[in-house]
Design a protein around this motif. Structure first.
Motif, PDB file in Angstrom:
ATOM      1  N   SER A   7       0.925  -1.190   0.101  1.00 52.40           N
ATOM      2  CA  SER A   7      -0.092  -0.242  -0.149  1.00 52.40           C
ATOM      3  C   SER A   7       0.892   1.322  -0.159  1.00 52.40           C
ATOM      4  CB  SER A   7      -0.748  -0.085   1.108  1.00 52.40           C
ATOM      5  OG  SER A   7       0.012   0.109   2.607  1.00 52.40           O
ATOM      6  N   PHE A   8       0.251   2.391  -0.562  1.00 55.70           N
ATOM      7  CA  PHE A   8       1.101   3.899  -0.502  1.00 55.70           C
ATOM      8  C   PHE A   8       0.165   4.477  -0.350  1.00 55.70           C
ATOM      9  CE2 PHE A   8       3.047   7.015  -2.218  1.00 55.70           C
ATOM     10  CZ  PHE A   8       4.539   7.128  -1.848  1.00 55.70           C
ATOM     11  N   GLN A   9       0.473   5.568   0.743  1.00 58.00           N
ATOM     12  CA  GLN A   9      -0.563   6.745   1.191  1.00 58.00           C
ATOM     13  C   GLN A   9       0.212   7.881   0.997  1.00 58.00           C
ATOM     14  OE1 GLN A   9      -0.788   5.191   5.181  1.00 58.00           O
ATOM     15  NE2 GLN A   9      -2.703   4.013   4.801  1.00 58.00           N
ATOM     16  N   VAL A  10      -0.558   9.085   0.821  1.00 54.53           N
ATOM     17  CA  VAL A  10      -0.316  10.369   0.465  1.00 54.53           C
ATOM     18  C   VAL A  10      -0.972  11.184   1.653  1.00 54.53           C
ATOM     19  CG1 VAL A  10      -0.090  12.305  -0.943  1.00 54.53           C
ATOM     20  CG2 VAL A  10       0.493   9.931  -1.874  1.00 54.53           C
ATOM     21  N   MET A  11      -0.335  12.167   2.052  1.00 47.93           N
ATOM     22  CA  MET A  11      -0.916  12.982   3.081  1.00 47.93           C
ATOM     23  C   MET A  11      -0.613  14.514   2.853  1.00 47.93           C
ATOM     24  SD  MET A  11      -1.011  12.611   7.302  1.00 47.93           S
ATOM     25  CE  MET A  11      -2.185  13.712   8.161  1.00 47.93           C
ATOM     26  N   GLY A  12      -1.416  15.269   2.442  1.00 46.63           N
ATOM     27  CA  GLY A  12      -1.125  16.798   1.846  1.00 46.63           C
ATOM     28  C   GLY A  12      -0.893  17.817   3.040  1.00 46.63           C
ATOM     29  N   GLY A  13      -0.492  18.917   2.835  1.00 42.02           N
ATOM     30  CA  GLY A  13      -0.073  19.709   3.835  1.00 42.02           C
ATOM     31  C   GLY A  13      -1.038  20.330   4.370  1.00 42.02           C
ATOM     32  N   LYS A  14      -2.444  20.420   4.101  1.00 37.75           N
ATOM     33  CA  LYS A  14      -3.401  21.034   4.990  1.00 37.75           C
ATOM     34  C   LYS A  14      -4.039  19.838   5.859  1.00 37.75           C
ATOM     35  CE  LYS A  14      -5.495  24.162   1.669  1.00 37.75           C
ATOM     36  NZ  LYS A  14      -6.680  24.599   0.838  1.00 37.75           N
ATOM     37  N   SER A  15      -3.659  18.849   5.722  1.00 38.06           N
ATOM     38  CA  SER A  15      -4.088  17.651   6.330  1.00 38.06           C
ATOM     39  C   SER A  15      -2.991  17.488   7.488  1.00 38.06           C
ATOM     40  CB  SER A  15      -4.212  16.491   5.706  1.00 38.06           C
ATOM     41  OG  SER A  15      -5.297  16.386   4.770  1.00 38.06           O
TER      42      SER A  15
ATOM     43  N   PRO B 199       8.676   2.106  -0.040  1.00 37.47           N
ATOM     44  CA  PRO B 199       8.025   3.204   0.583  1.00 37.47           C
ATOM     45  C   PRO B 199       6.593   2.921   0.784  1.00 37.47           C
ATOM     46  CG  PRO B 199       8.688   3.511  -1.789  1.00 37.47           C
ATOM     47  CD  PRO B 199       9.442   2.023  -1.355  1.00 37.47           C
ATOM     48  N   PHE B 200       6.138   3.512   1.953  1.00 46.38           N
ATOM     49  CA  PHE B 200       4.813   3.373   2.167  1.00 46.38           C
ATOM     50  C   PHE B 200       3.978   4.455   2.332  1.00 46.38           C
ATOM     51  CE2 PHE B 200       6.720   3.047   6.318  1.00 46.38           C
ATOM     52  CZ  PHE B 200       5.814   3.809   7.078  1.00 46.38           C
ATOM     53  N   ALA B 201       4.700   5.631   2.282  1.00 48.72           N
ATOM     54  CA  ALA B 201       3.932   6.897   2.607  1.00 48.72           C
ATOM     55  C   ALA B 201       4.564   8.334   1.942  1.00 48.72           C
ATOM     56  CB  ALA B 201       3.552   7.118   3.959  1.00 48.72           C
ATOM     57  N   CYS B 202       3.958   8.983   1.655  1.00 48.44           N
ATOM     58  CA  CYS B 202       4.712  10.352   1.373  1.00 48.44           C
ATOM     59  C   CYS B 202       3.733  11.538   1.884  1.00 48.44           C
ATOM     60  CB  CYS B 202       4.760  10.524  -0.271  1.00 48.44           C
ATOM     61  SG  CYS B 202       5.363  12.186  -1.150  1.00 48.44           S
ATOM     62  N   LEU B 203       4.533  12.328   2.684  1.00 48.58           N
ATOM     63  CA  LEU B 203       3.852  13.384   3.227  1.00 48.58           C
ATOM     64  C   LEU B 203       4.523  14.938   2.915  1.00 48.58           C
ATOM     65  CD1 LEU B 203       4.365  10.866   5.323  1.00 48.58           C
ATOM     66  CD2 LEU B 203       2.987  12.336   6.941  1.00 48.58           C
ATOM     67  N   GLU B 204       3.631  15.871   2.776  1.00 50.98           N
ATOM     68  CA  GLU B 204       4.061  17.116   2.532  1.00 50.98           C
ATOM     69  C   GLU B 204       4.756  17.554   4.013  1.00 50.98           C
ATOM     70  OE1 GLU B 204       4.355  21.384   2.789  1.00 50.98           O
ATOM     71  OE2 GLU B 204       3.397  20.205   4.489  1.00 50.98           O
TER      72      GLU B 204
ATOM     73  N   GLN C 162      -5.189   6.937  -0.027  1.00 47.23           N
ATOM     74  CA  GLN C 162      -4.719   5.629  -0.397  1.00 47.23           C
ATOM     75  C   GLN C 162      -4.138   5.968  -1.940  1.00 47.23           C
ATOM     76  OE1 GLN C 162      -3.829   3.107   1.371  1.00 47.23           O
ATOM     77  NE2 GLN C 162      -4.871   3.563   3.173  1.00 47.23           N
ATOM     78  N   VAL C 163      -3.134   5.589  -2.341  1.00 44.74           N
ATOM     79  CA  VAL C 163      -3.027   5.572  -3.841  1.00 44.74           C
ATOM     80  C   VAL C 163      -2.991   3.965  -4.379  1.00 44.74           C
ATOM     81  CG1 VAL C 163      -1.306   6.077  -5.437  1.00 44.74           C
ATOM     82  CG2 VAL C 163      -1.398   7.489  -3.516  1.00 44.74           C
ATOM     83  N   PRO C 164      -4.209   3.579  -5.003  1.00 42.49           N
ATOM     84  CA  PRO C 164      -3.987   2.221  -5.542  1.00 42.49           C
ATOM     85  C   PRO C 164      -3.102   1.773  -6.619  1.00 42.49           C
ATOM     86  CG  PRO C 164      -6.241   3.236  -5.417  1.00 42.49           C
ATOM     87  CD  PRO C 164      -5.271   4.268  -5.161  1.00 42.49           C
TER      88      PRO C 164
END
Length: 340
Positions: free
Chosen positions: A3-11, A110-115, A329-331
């Motif tokens: 799984s790969f997840q993204v979390m943007g700056g506002k979150s 890698p499993f996550a990318c965050l701002e 989530q990024v499928p």
């Protein structure tokens, strides 16, 4: 696993708003893990540009093995990729922009990318407030001087407030008067009595606690009497203080070898005087009570910034973001999940 997840700056910012005490705890725990040698934190790597010598993009790789996993039960690795372009502020754009990539320590995936500009600012602010608490000795100060009215000093004020610091007054100085007014207004909105100063000297005079958070590339605080004995100074921007003043003060660093590079004030002092005798020790030693500082000289905390802090804070924010449904989530991010 894939799984790969993204979390943007506002979150990310929304989580920080409600998690500052937890972030502070993660930073403290990670400093202690680093002190006992449980982290992996190689040198940062600087990408520089010949036509813009003040600009840089920095890679901070790091790993938190399971026994150093402050705030978690599993180890992880990762890297923060952060741009620092001081020229941005002329256009009222933040100096720093960043992403944080987190990797599974068992497979390397890698499993996550965050701002991460927000993460970087939060871990810097938490580090600064930790230093303030142990240099100053309490969570109360009659006068705080803030020098540099940008994103970092704003975050530091917010962490002071979240951790219930009491200030008699906050005075702000910036070379751009409008920025100083906005910073003082923000401090006022947090409940502090705040004002601006016309000069750096006026701001610092009589302050128990001094926060240096400028974009200065070279030292400009050079007068031997610019800082007072017993004054606690958070040298967050790292390059404001001249080498003579550093050598005449008590100095606490986050990591001595890391901090003595890239033209930081302590680095310049070592180059000039050829020794490290003016360095008392690390923030972790101060937290553990292994270090005692007198009040006969200024007390300066210079944190270079450790990648392991970004990992610990990033994991805390990702955990809280998952719980509050603020992670995307990024499928099928990985095209091949089997060799054959």
């Amino acid at each position: 696993m894939f799984s790969f997840q993204v979390m943007g700056g506002k979150s990310v910012r929304a989580v920080i708003e409600t998690s500052r005490p937890e972030i502070f705890a993660r930073v403290r725990e990670t400093y202690l893990a680093h002190q006992r040698g449980a982290t992996i934190n190689p040198d940062s790597y600087f990408l520089r540009f010949p036509d813009r010598p003040d600009a840089r993009i920095i890679a901070l790789p790091a790993a938190l093995p399971a026994d150093a996993a402050a705030g978690g039960t599993e180890g992880l690795a990762g890297i923060k990729w952060i741009g620092s372009f001081p020229g941005n502020i002329v256009q009222n754009i933040p100096r720093a922009s960043a992403v944080l990539l987190l990797n599974d320590l068992e497979t390397g995936y890698p499993f996550a990318c965050l701002e991460a500009a927000q993460i970087s600012a939060a871990r810097t602010a938490a580090s600064a407030v930790l230093g303030a608490e142990h240099l100053h000795g309490s969570r109360e100060a009659a006068k705080v001087a803030v020098v540099g009215a940008g994103v970092i000093s704003r975050n530091i004020l917010e962490f002071f407030h979240a951790l219930d610091w009491s200030f008699g007054e906050v005075t702000v100085y910036d070379t751009v008067e409008e920025y100083a007014r906005r910073s003082a207004g923000h401090a006022g909105a947090l409940g502090y009595r705040a004002s601006t100063s016309g000069t750096l000297e006026e701001a610092v005079d009589g302050a128990d606690l001094v926060v240096l958070a400028t974009t200065a590339a070279t030292p400009h605080i050079l007068d031997p009497g610019a800082l007072a004995p017993g004054q606690s100074v958070l040298n967050i921007s790292l390059r404001d203080i001249g080498p003579e003043l550093i050598a005449a003060s008590h100095n606490v660093l986050d990591d001595i070898d890391h901090c003595l590079k890239a033209g930081t004030s302590p680095h310049l002092a070592v180059q000039k005087f050829g020794h490290r005798d003016f360095i008392d020790g690390t923030i972790a030693q101060l937290v553990l009570g292994e270090l005692r500082l007198g009040r006969d000289r200024p007390r300066i905390f210079s944190p270079f910034g450790l990648g392991v802090l970004d990992l610990a804070v990033g994991r805390e924010i990702l955990r809280a973001g998952r719980e509050s449904g603020q992670v995307q989530q990024v499928p099928d991010f990985f095209a091949e999940v089997e060799r054959w």
